[in-house]
Design an enzyme around this catalytic site. Structure first.
Site, short mmCIF file in Angstrom:
data_model
loop_
_atom_site.label_atom_id
_atom_site.label_comp_id
_atom_site.label_asym_id
_atom_site.label_seq_id
_atom_site.Cartn_x
_atom_site.Cartn_y
_atom_site.Cartn_z
N GLU A 18 55.55 -30.36 -18.23
CA GLU A 18 55.12 -30.63 -19.60
C GLU A 18 55.82 -29.77 -20.64
O GLU A 18 55.34 -29.60 -21.75
CB GLU A 18 53.60 -30.43 -19.69
CG GLU A 18 52.82 -31.33 -18.75
CD GLU A 18 51.33 -31.02 -18.74
OE1 GLU A 18 50.69 -31.21 -19.77
OE2 GLU A 18 50.84 -30.56 -17.70
N SER A 139 48.90 -34.01 -18.63
CA SER A 139 49.69 -35.00 -19.37
C SER A 139 49.90 -36.30 -18.59
O SER A 139 50.88 -37.00 -18.79
CB SER A 139 51.04 -34.43 -19.80
OG SER A 139 50.90 -33.60 -20.91
N TYR A 205 52.94 -40.41 -25.11
CA TYR A 205 53.93 -39.71 -25.93
C TYR A 205 54.98 -40.63 -26.58
O TYR A 205 55.93 -40.13 -27.17
CB TYR A 205 54.62 -38.63 -25.09
CG TYR A 205 53.65 -37.57 -24.64
CD1 TYR A 205 53.01 -36.75 -25.58
CD2 TYR A 205 53.32 -37.40 -23.30
CE1 TYR A 205 52.10 -35.80 -25.17
CE2 TYR A 205 52.41 -36.44 -22.90
CZ TYR A 205 51.80 -35.64 -23.84
OH TYR A 205 50.89 -34.69 -23.45
N ARG A 244 39.26 -29.99 -24.40
CA ARG A 244 39.17 -31.43 -24.62
C ARG A 244 38.78 -32.06 -23.30
O ARG A 244 39.43 -31.80 -22.27
CB ARG A 244 40.50 -31.99 -25.11
CG ARG A 244 40.40 -33.34 -25.79
CD ARG A 244 41.73 -34.05 -25.91
NE ARG A 244 42.13 -34.57 -24.61
CZ ARG A 244 43.33 -34.37 -24.05
NH1 ARG A 244 44.24 -33.65 -24.66
NH2 ARG A 244 43.60 -34.89 -22.86
N ASP A 246 37.95 -35.47 -21.01
CA ASP A 246 38.30 -36.89 -20.94
C ASP A 246 37.25 -37.68 -20.18
O ASP A 246 36.74 -37.23 -19.14
CB ASP A 246 39.66 -37.06 -20.26
CG ASP A 246 40.78 -36.39 -21.04
OD1 ASP A 246 40.63 -36.21 -22.27
OD2 ASP A 246 41.81 -36.04 -20.42
N GLU A 259 38.07 -35.01 -16.45
CA GLU A 259 38.63 -33.66 -16.34
C GLU A 259 38.47 -32.93 -17.66
O GLU A 259 38.10 -33.52 -18.68
CB GLU A 259 40.10 -33.71 -15.94
CG GLU A 259 40.98 -34.46 -16.92
CD GLU A 259 42.41 -34.60 -16.40
OE1 GLU A 259 43.27 -33.88 -16.94
OE2 GLU A 259 42.65 -35.39 -15.47
N ASN A 261 40.52 -30.14 -20.26
CA ASN A 261 41.81 -29.58 -20.63
C ASN A 261 41.58 -28.32 -21.46
O ASN A 261 41.01 -28.39 -22.55
CB ASN A 261 42.61 -30.58 -21.46
CG ASN A 261 42.79 -31.90 -20.75
OD1 ASN A 261 43.72 -32.08 -19.99
ND2 ASN A 261 41.88 -32.85 -20.99
N GLY A 265 46.92 -30.78 -26.03
CA GLY A 265 48.02 -30.96 -26.96
C GLY A 265 47.65 -30.52 -28.36
O GLY A 265 46.54 -30.79 -28.83
#
Length: 304
Positions: A18, A139, A205, A244, A246, A259, A261, A265
């Site tokens: 990443e 990612s 992305y 964050r 998900d 999961e 994070n 990002g």
């Protein structure tokens, strides 16, 4: 430690798959922290024996994936006596390991898809359809939906390029959602709508391949339920500072937590900043809040 940091080194780049995403996050954070009034320096991390500028009070970690979110760089900074943003090394190691995180969610009653950790195709016992992901990556690197037995071998082979173990989960067909948590504040839900396929690396992305809705288009009771699960997940692994989380929402009714994070990002158009902006927190303000919350967390850890 002083009462607040003044000189902040933004660490970006790194050693993971990443790296390119990290370089973008770091550039955006650098600009935002300068706007917020900090003395900011850029550090591109190319090796584990990296150098920090003299007088660094704090490292802002914009490193995604391995040697960013997995506790390694946190251990190094701790040994050097340098404060840093986000979760500590122990919490980072748990969050980066999807199987360990799943167990934490289950212990706290957060719904999560049934899953198993495997290293060979013969170990897979769950029935199709499945979702395959490296156990310790981010990612959406190396992730695959698997709808047939023929797809399973190629999906596992690819995922094992990125990690020594793979998490195999029951495939959940549903709406993709993510929830940011800043300290103890749960931010609005962001709904992620890829125009084709699922939210893989390319859709994540590549401009124009995904639509985002914030706040998500959900009934109030579903919104409240998901935000409650998000805060529980955030707290389940320890003090994460910010994160964050998900989710997938099956049949518009049943949320499943995927999961967490701990270094999401951080470009101005990333998902956590989108959620913060929806409640009036600008990107520079968000970066400042992360610095302040992290500084307080490091002070408490050192005096505990």
């Amino acid at each position: 430690m002083s009462d607040k940091p003044h000189r902040i080194a933004v660490l970006k780049g790194g050693l993971s798959a990443e790296r390119e995403v990290s370089l973008r996050s770091g550039a955006a954070v650098l600009e935002a922290l300068e706007e917020a009034g900090f003395d900011v320096m850029e550090v591109i991390v190319d090796e584990k024996n990296f150098s920090l500028p003299m007088g660094t009070d704090m490292a802002f970690l914009a490193l995604h994936g391995t040697f960013g979110e997995d506790g390694q760089i946190q251990d190094i900074l701790e040994a050097r006596g340098i404060a840093y943003t986000g979760a500590n090394a122990e919490v980072s190691r748990i969050a980066f390991d999807k199987e360990k995180t799943k167990k934490k969610f289950q212990e706290r009653g957060v719904p999560t898809p049934q899953g198993q950790l495997v290293r060979r195709i013969e170990e897979v016992t769950l029935t199709l359809p499945l979702f395959i992901k490296p156990n310790a990556q981010g990612s959406s690197v190396g992730t695959h939906p698997v709808l047939s037995r023929e797809d399973l071998k190629s999906a596992l082979t690819d995922a094992l390029k990125f990690d020594s173990a793979v998490l195999v989960e029951r495939f959940i067909q549903g709406r993709e959602l993510t929830v940011g948590v800043l300290g103890n504040e749960v931010l609005p839900i962001v709904e992620i709508h890829p125009l084709d396929g699922f939210y893989d690396y390319a859709n994540k992305y590549t401009k124009g391949r995904t639509e985002y809705f914030c706040p998500a288009r959900l009934p109030d009771e579903i919104t409240a339920l998901i935000q409650k699960y998000a805060l529980t997940a955030h707290r389940s692994i320890g003090r994460t500072v910010y994160s964050r989380i998900d989710f997938l929402l099956e049949k518009d009714l049943n949320p499943y937590c995927l999961e967490i994070n701990t270094i999401p990002g951080m470009t101005a158009t990333s998902l956590l900043p989108k959620a913060a902006a929806a409640v009036g927190i600008s990107f520079p303000q968000l970066c400042r809040r992360i610095v302040e919350l992290s500084w307080a967390a490091r002070q408490e850890e050192r005096t505990a």
